[in-house]
Enzyme design. Structure first.
Site, PDB file in Angstrom:
ATOM      1  N   CYS A 115       1.030   6.923  10.965  1.00  0.00           N
ATOM      2  CA  CYS A 115       0.366   8.216  11.169  1.00  0.00           C
ATOM      3  C   CYS A 115       1.369   9.227  11.729  1.00  0.00           C
ATOM      4  O   CYS A 115       1.918   9.024  12.822  1.00  0.00           O
ATOM      5  CB  CYS A 115      -0.819   8.070  12.120  1.00  0.00           C
ATOM      6  SG  CYS A 115      -1.685   9.638  12.399  1.00  0.00           S
ATOM      7  N   ASP A 130      -4.480  -2.858   6.180  1.00  0.00           N
ATOM      8  CA  ASP A 130      -5.790  -3.496   6.142  1.00  0.00           C
ATOM      9  C   ASP A 130      -6.433  -3.576   7.523  1.00  0.00           C
ATOM     10  O   ASP A 130      -7.656  -3.475   7.656  1.00  0.00           O
ATOM     11  CB  ASP A 130      -5.676  -4.893   5.523  1.00  0.00           C
ATOM     12  CG  ASP A 130      -5.253  -4.853   4.058  1.00  0.00           C
ATOM     13  OD1 ASP A 130      -5.471  -3.800   3.423  1.00  0.00           O
ATOM     14  OD2 ASP A 130      -4.713  -5.854   3.557  1.00  0.00           O
ATOM     15  N   GLU A 153     -17.712  -3.375   4.162  1.00  0.00           N
ATOM     16  CA  GLU A 153     -17.866  -2.235   3.260  1.00  0.00           C
ATOM     17  C   GLU A 153     -18.960  -2.507   2.229  1.00  0.00           C
ATOM     18  O   GLU A 153     -19.086  -3.622   1.723  1.00  0.00           O
ATOM     19  CB  GLU A 153     -16.546  -1.965   2.532  1.00  0.00           C
ATOM     20  CG  GLU A 153     -15.412  -1.514   3.436  1.00  0.00           C
ATOM     21  CD  GLU A 153     -14.106  -1.420   2.684  1.00  0.00           C
ATOM     22  OE1 GLU A 153     -13.605  -0.305   2.501  1.00  0.00           O
ATOM     23  OE2 GLU A 153     -13.589  -2.477   2.275  1.00  0.00           O
ATOM     24  N   ASP A 188     -12.204  -5.957   6.311  1.00  0.00           N
ATOM     25  CA  ASP A 188     -11.701  -5.288   5.115  1.00  0.00           C
ATOM     26  C   ASP A 188     -11.298  -6.356   4.109  1.00  0.00           C
ATOM     27  O   ASP A 188     -10.404  -7.161   4.382  1.00  0.00           O
ATOM     28  CB  ASP A 188     -10.495  -4.408   5.449  1.00  0.00           C
ATOM     29  CG  ASP A 188      -9.922  -3.726   4.220  1.00  0.00           C
ATOM     30  OD1 ASP A 188     -10.643  -2.903   3.623  1.00  0.00           O
ATOM     31  OD2 ASP A 188      -8.768  -4.018   3.847  1.00  0.00           O
ATOM     32  N   CYS A 228      -0.421  10.994  15.333  1.00  0.00           N
ATOM     33  CA  CYS A 228      -0.468  10.305  16.638  1.00  0.00           C
ATOM     34  C   CYS A 228       0.586   9.212  16.784  1.00  0.00           C
ATOM     35  O   CYS A 228       0.734   8.620  17.858  1.00  0.00           O
ATOM     36  CB  CYS A 228      -1.862   9.716  16.870  1.00  0.00           C
ATOM     37  SG  CYS A 228      -2.280   8.347  15.759  1.00  0.00           S
TER      38      CYS A 228
END
Length: 238
Positions: A216, A226, A146, A62, A219
């Site tokens: 999150c 990153d 990407e 990334d 979870c």
């Protein structure tokens, strides 16, 4: 030039050249050019690719502005922001050029000094790209990145200078070239929402650009933003 080698160039004759490193392979072409008051001899050579032994390892990359690159293994490469670091000196040279009389020798000298300052920034950026790319190619059989449309991204006036300073497009070219000669594989993936999706459960976790940590609520994964994106990039490639 002390310690240089002499090459016989067609239609020019003997030329004394100082090599930066030994040349391998068969020389195909030679281009001589002048840049910022210096002469350069650029050789293109034909060599056989030498694949590196397989490592069995893969990673996602990334690229960003806070960190130049972050891997799915959690490794981070700093972004030195060469252009930002040199801005003060560049502005001084630019003012010196604007104060000089057009057509004068002093103005020509000031223009050369400004060009050399820009050249130094470009060389520093290129050096970073080569070092990061070499480090990745040496360790990973598959590298996922990407498929960024950098030209479109620079239309954001708030980030355009920083994006141009990072040089993501050139880095991708250098990484792909090194990977090809080493028998490695570079896979480009869709960059959509790689930072917004949880790499563990796939839930969408909206984050502003200023938020550097991924939490999150589904979870419970808590991880650097990153690194989370780099894991998602790798998953899309494999």
């Amino acid at each position: 030039m002390k310690g240089g080698l002499v090459f016989k160039v067609l239609k020019i004759g003997p030329v004394k050249i100082k090599l930066h490193r030994p040349m391998d392979g068969k020389v195909k072409t030679l281009t001589i050019r002048r840049q910022n008051g210096k002469w350069y001899a650029c050789f293109s050579v034909e060599i056989d690719a030498v694949p590196l032994p397989p490592t069995g390892e893969s990673c996602g990359i990334d690229v960003g502005l806070e960190k130049f690159a972050t891997t799915s293994d959690g490794e981070m490469f700093d972004n030195p922001r060469q252009l930002r670091q040199a801005e003060k000196k560049l502005k001084q040279h630019q003012r010196r050029v604007s104060r000089r009389k057009k057509g004068s020798n002093r103005r020509k000298k000031a223009v050369r000094e400004l060009a050399r300052c820009h050249e130094k920034v470009a060389n520093q950026r290129r050096d970073l790209h080569h070092k990061v790319a070499r480090s990745l190619v040496n360790r990973y059989d598959l590298i996922a990145i990407e498929d960024l449309q950098v030209k479109n991204m620079t239309q954001n006036h708030h980030l355009a200078k920083s994006i141009a300073d990072a040089g993501w497009g050139n880095f991708r070219l250098i990484l792909t070239s090194k990977a090809e000669s080493a028998g490695r594989k570079v896979v480009e993936v869709d960059p959509k929402q790689t930072s917004q999706l949880c790499s563990r459960c796939g839930a969408e976790v909206k984050k502003k650009l200023s938020q550097r940590w991924h939490h999150c609520p589904v979870c419970g994964l808590s991880i650097d933003r990153d690194v989370n994106a780099a894991i998602n990039i790798l998953k899309r490639a494999v």
